[in-house]
Design a protein around this motif. Structure first.
Motif, mmCIF file in Angstrom:
data_model
loop_
_atom_site.group_PDB
_atom_site.id
_atom_site.type_symbol
_atom_site.label_atom_id
_atom_site.label_comp_id
_atom_site.label_asym_id
_atom_site.label_seq_id
_atom_site.Cartn_x
_atom_site.Cartn_y
_atom_site.Cartn_z
ATOM 1 N N GLU A 101 0.543 -1.310 0.221
ATOM 2 C CA GLU A 101 0.058 0.134 0.864
ATOM 3 C C GLU A 101 0.811 1.232 -0.019
ATOM 4 O O GLU A 101 0.725 2.484 -0.743
ATOM 5 N N GLU A 102 1.391 1.107 0.817
ATOM 6 C CA GLU A 102 2.943 1.867 0.541
ATOM 7 C C GLU A 102 3.423 2.574 -1.057
ATOM 8 O O GLU A 102 3.837 3.446 -1.030
ATOM 9 N N ILE A 103 3.159 1.598 -0.912
ATOM 10 C CA ILE A 103 4.261 1.517 -2.338
ATOM 11 C C ILE A 103 3.538 2.215 -4.032
ATOM 12 O O ILE A 103 3.887 3.406 -4.202
ATOM 13 N N VAL A 104 2.119 1.658 -3.356
ATOM 14 C CA VAL A 104 1.632 2.129 -4.458
ATOM 15 C C VAL A 104 0.574 3.390 -4.308
ATOM 16 O O VAL A 104 0.838 4.251 -5.976
ATOM 17 N N ARG A 105 0.964 3.749 -2.835
ATOM 18 C CA ARG A 105 0.153 5.519 -2.367
ATOM 19 C C ARG A 105 1.889 6.128 -3.100
ATOM 20 O O ARG A 105 1.289 7.453 -3.413
ATOM 21 N N GLU A 106 2.722 5.703 -2.679
ATOM 22 C CA GLU A 106 3.392 6.819 -3.227
ATOM 23 C C GLU A 106 3.998 7.024 -4.645
ATOM 24 O O GLU A 106 4.246 7.925 -5.479
ATOM 25 N N ALA A 107 4.315 5.922 -5.310
ATOM 26 C CA ALA A 107 3.403 5.612 -6.799
ATOM 27 C C ALA A 107 3.018 6.699 -7.376
ATOM 28 O O ALA A 107 3.000 8.397 -8.267
ATOM 29 N N LYS A 108 1.196 6.594 -6.893
ATOM 30 C CA LYS A 108 0.407 7.512 -6.924
ATOM 31 C C LYS A 108 0.550 8.896 -7.155
ATOM 32 O O LYS A 108 0.582 9.590 -7.864
ATOM 33 N N SER A 109 1.291 9.525 -5.824
ATOM 34 C CA SER A 109 1.417 10.464 -5.816
ATOM 35 C C SER A 109 2.357 10.773 -6.583
ATOM 36 O O SER A 109 2.625 12.288 -6.972
ATOM 37 N N SER A 110 3.864 10.151 -6.727
ATOM 38 C CA SER A 110 4.344 10.519 -7.910
ATOM 39 C C SER A 110 4.147 11.193 -8.647
ATOM 40 O O SER A 110 3.887 11.507 -9.707
ATOM 41 N N ALA A 111 2.859 10.251 -9.587
ATOM 42 C CA ALA A 111 2.440 9.993 -11.194
ATOM 43 C C ALA A 111 1.640 11.957 -10.717
ATOM 44 O O ALA A 111 1.488 12.518 -11.963
ATOM 45 N N ARG A 112 0.474 11.804 -9.807
ATOM 46 C CA ARG A 112 -0.089 12.613 -9.814
ATOM 47 C C ARG A 112 1.016 14.136 -9.590
ATOM 48 O O ARG A 112 0.667 15.348 -10.204
ATOM 49 N N LYS A 113 2.159 14.443 -9.109
ATOM 50 C CA LYS A 113 2.422 15.620 -9.248
ATOM 51 C C LYS A 113 3.321 15.677 -10.493
ATOM 52 O O LYS A 113 3.466 16.518 -10.523
ATOM 53 N N SER A 114 3.598 14.778 -10.934
ATOM 54 C CA SER A 114 4.497 14.892 -12.598
ATOM 55 C C SER A 114 3.332 15.611 -13.469
ATOM 56 O O SER A 114 3.633 16.252 -14.102
ATOM 57 N N LEU A 115 2.226 15.045 -12.914
ATOM 58 C CA LEU A 115 1.090 15.580 -13.902
ATOM 59 C C LEU A 115 0.241 16.393 -13.719
ATOM 60 O O LEU A 115 0.025 17.708 -14.659
ATOM 61 N N GLU A 116 0.850 16.996 -12.463
ATOM 62 C CA GLU A 116 0.792 18.553 -12.100
ATOM 63 C C GLU A 116 1.563 19.425 -12.523
ATOM 64 O O GLU A 116 1.422 20.790 -13.260
ATOM 65 N N ASP A 117 2.487 18.848 -12.488
ATOM 66 C CA ASP A 117 4.251 19.571 -12.904
ATOM 67 C C ASP A 117 3.977 19.616 -14.207
ATOM 68 O O ASP A 117 4.175 21.194 -14.978
ATOM 69 N N LEU A 118 3.660 18.433 -15.259
ATOM 70 C CA LEU A 118 3.235 19.077 -16.587
ATOM 71 C C LEU A 118 2.140 19.827 -17.222
ATOM 72 O O LEU A 118 2.033 20.600 -17.837
ATOM 73 N N GLU A 119 1.120 20.025 -16.116
ATOM 74 C CA GLU A 119 -0.422 21.048 -16.552
ATOM 75 C C GLU A 119 0.367 22.054 -16.040
ATOM 76 O O GLU A 119 -0.683 22.855 -17.209
ATOM 77 N N ARG A 120 0.606 22.547 -14.672
ATOM 78 C CA ARG A 120 1.522 23.730 -14.751
ATOM 79 C C ARG A 120 2.540 23.942 -16.232
ATOM 80 O O ARG A 120 2.177 25.055 -16.322
ATOM 81 N N GLN A 121 3.700 23.090 -16.644
ATOM 82 C CA GLN A 121 3.996 23.588 -17.694
ATOM 83 C C GLN A 121 4.005 23.719 -18.885
ATOM 84 O O GLN A 121 3.737 25.455 -19.388
ATOM 85 N N THR A 122 2.928 23.055 -19.487
ATOM 86 C CA THR A 122 2.038 23.176 -20.313
ATOM 87 C C THR A 122 0.895 24.087 -20.112
ATOM 88 O O THR A 122 1.201 25.130 -21.407
#
Length: 162
Positions: A101-122
């Motif tokens: 659960e911790e690994i999945v939660r960290e992966a989701k958080s990391s993916a969400r952050k990357s998506l937010e960064d990409l949206e901000r950059q766009t």
């Protein structure tokens, strides 16, 4: 999905008058290509991490299954051994679940952050593009006005000569 190679190979039709400045378009495409390649590589890296984490989760599920089978064998040997093994198995399974659960939660958080960064950059790139477009429109209007006044001046000169 557009690849960096698609952006790099994109060509625009050229017009004789009022066309785009080829150098500006090429420079802009180079900037887009650079950002897109970076984002494309980030996405690829994130996908690899998610796949690795899913493999780890599958591994832990296999461990859980193995522990359950071991528990059945221990039950046939003795009730006391069964209870001890069951407690250990439950602890390992719980730890494995928490870890998964911790690994999945960290992966989701990391993916969400990357998506937010990409949206901000766009969003930032869109704002820059809009600003450049406004500047181009102002420049074009000035040039049209200058050309118009020069044409009027030439007409006036021609009228004065005759």
């Amino acid at each position: 999905m557009i690849t960096p190679l698609d952006i790099e190979n994109k060509k625009f039709n050229k017009q004789m008058m009022n066309g785009y400045n080829v150098e500006e378009v090429d420079n802009f495409l180079d900037e887009i290509l650079e950002d897109y390649e970076k984002n494309y590589k980030q996405l690829s890296t994130m996908n690899s991490k998610v796949e690795e984490l899913n493999n780890n989760l599958s591994h832990y599920k296999n461990i859980e299954t193995t522990l359950q089978n071991t528990l059945v064998m221990a039950q046939s040997t003795s009730e006391e051994v069964k209870n001890v093994a069951k407690q250990q198995a439950e602890q390992i399974v719980e730890d494995a679940k928490k870890k998964a659960e911790e690994i999945v939660r960290e992966a989701k958080s990391s993916a969400r952050k990357s998506l937010e960064d990409l949206e901000r950059q766009t969003s930032e790139k869109e704002k820059q593009f809009d600003e450049l477009k406004k500047q181009f429109d102002i420049y074009r209007a000035k040039m049209e006005s200058l050309l118009s006044s020069q044409a009027e001046l030439l007409k006036e000169i021609n009228r004065n000569e005759y």
